[in-house]
Write a protein that holds these residues in place. Structure first.
Motif, PDB file in Angstrom:
ATOM      1  N   GLU A   1      15.555  86.650  15.306  1.00 42.04           N
ATOM      2  CA  GLU A   1      14.738  86.594  14.094  1.00 42.04           C
ATOM      3  C   GLU A   1      15.555  86.988  12.871  1.00 42.04           C
ATOM      4  O   GLU A   1      15.450  86.371  11.817  1.00 42.04           O
ATOM      5  N   LYS A   2      16.371  88.010  13.024  1.00 39.97           N
ATOM      6  CA  LYS A   2      17.197  88.465  11.910  1.00 39.97           C
ATOM      7  C   LYS A   2      18.198  87.386  11.513  1.00 39.97           C
ATOM      8  O   LYS A   2      18.455  87.177  10.330  1.00 39.97           O
ATOM      9  N   LYS A   3      18.742  86.693  12.499  1.00 36.64           N
ATOM     10  CA  LYS A   3      19.714  85.634  12.224  1.00 36.64           C
ATOM     11  C   LYS A   3      19.055  84.466  11.483  1.00 36.64           C
ATOM     12  O   LYS A   3      19.664  83.868  10.596  1.00 36.64           O
ATOM     13  N   ASN A   4      17.803  84.169  11.827  1.00 36.49           N
ATOM     14  CA  ASN A   4      17.105  83.026  11.216  1.00 36.49           C
ATOM     15  C   ASN A   4      16.152  83.435  10.103  1.00 36.49           C
ATOM     16  O   ASN A   4      15.318  82.646   9.685  1.00 36.49           O
ATOM     17  N   ARG A   5      16.264  84.663   9.643  1.00 32.99           N
ATOM     18  CA  ARG A   5      15.330  85.166   8.639  1.00 32.99           C
ATOM     19  C   ARG A   5      15.354  84.328   7.360  1.00 32.99           C
ATOM     20  O   ARG A   5      14.304  84.031   6.785  1.00 32.99           O
ATOM     21  N   ALA A   6      16.504  83.911   6.915  1.00 40.67           N
ATOM     22  CA  ALA A   6      16.595  83.108   5.685  1.00 40.67           C
ATOM     23  C   ALA A   6      15.862  81.782   5.862  1.00 40.67           C
ATOM     24  O   ALA A   6      15.139  81.331   4.960  1.00 40.67           O
TER      25      ALA A   6
ATOM     26  N   ILE B   1      13.411  81.200   7.943  1.00 36.51           N
ATOM     27  CA  ILE B   1      11.987  81.494   8.060  1.00 36.51           C
ATOM     28  C   ILE B   1      11.381  81.729   6.686  1.00 36.51           C
ATOM     29  O   ILE B   1      10.305  81.212   6.364  1.00 36.51           O
ATOM     30  N   ILE B   2      12.061  82.488   5.858  1.00 38.06           N
ATOM     31  CA  ILE B   2      11.563  82.765   4.505  1.00 38.06           C
ATOM     32  C   ILE B   2      11.496  81.480   3.689  1.00 38.06           C
ATOM     33  O   ILE B   2      10.534  81.239   2.956  1.00 38.06           O
ATOM     34  N   LYS B   3      12.514  80.627   3.817  1.00 37.26           N
ATOM     35  CA  LYS B   3      12.522  79.350   3.108  1.00 37.26           C
ATOM     36  C   LYS B   3      11.329  78.496   3.536  1.00 37.26           C
ATOM     37  O   LYS B   3      10.655  77.883   2.702  1.00 37.26           O
ATOM     38  N   LYS B   4      11.064  78.468   4.836  1.00 37.59           N
ATOM     39  CA  LYS B   4       9.959  77.679   5.358  1.00 37.59           C
ATOM     40  C   LYS B   4       8.629  78.216   4.843  1.00 37.59           C
ATOM     41  O   LYS B   4       7.751  77.440   4.440  1.00 37.59           O
ATOM     42  N   GLU B   5       8.464  79.541   4.827  1.00 40.36           N
ATOM     43  CA  GLU B   5       7.226  80.139   4.319  1.00 40.36           C
ATOM     44  C   GLU B   5       7.027  79.829   2.836  1.00 40.36           C
ATOM     45  O   GLU B   5       5.919  79.528   2.396  1.00 40.36           O
TER      46      GLU B   5
END
Length: 85
Positions: free
Chosen positions: A12-17, A19-23
């Motif tokens: 999750e930490k690796k893909n956090r950016a 995920i935030i972009k998608k949100e």
């Protein structure tokens, strides 16, 4: 923490950016959709009012009922009040 939880957290930490972009993208699309619905409602109401009131070159006329009121009794009463003063 178990190893599965640690691995999930690291992923999750690796893909956090991402995920935030998608949100953010989903939130922007939601706002855009709400704005579009709002504009459509305003246009629909305006169009309905415009059609209801008609235009200046409209050839159809509406015959409104006319009323006559007999005020002789009221006039007589007011005249008697003036005469008493």
């Amino acid at each position: 923490m178990s190893q599965e939880k640690v691995d999930r957290y690291k992923e999750e930490k690796k893909n956090r950016a991402k995920i935030i972009k998608k949100e953010k993208r989903q939130w922007m699309l939601t706002k855009l959709a709400m704005g579009l619905v709002g504009v459509l409602v305003v246009v629909w109401v305006g169009f309905s009012v415009y059609n209801y009131t008609g235009t200046s070159d409209d050839t159809t006329t509406v015959d409104l009922p006319t009323y006559t009121v007999d005020t002789t009794a009221l006039d007589d009463y007011l005249n008697t009040l003036e005469a008493e003063d």
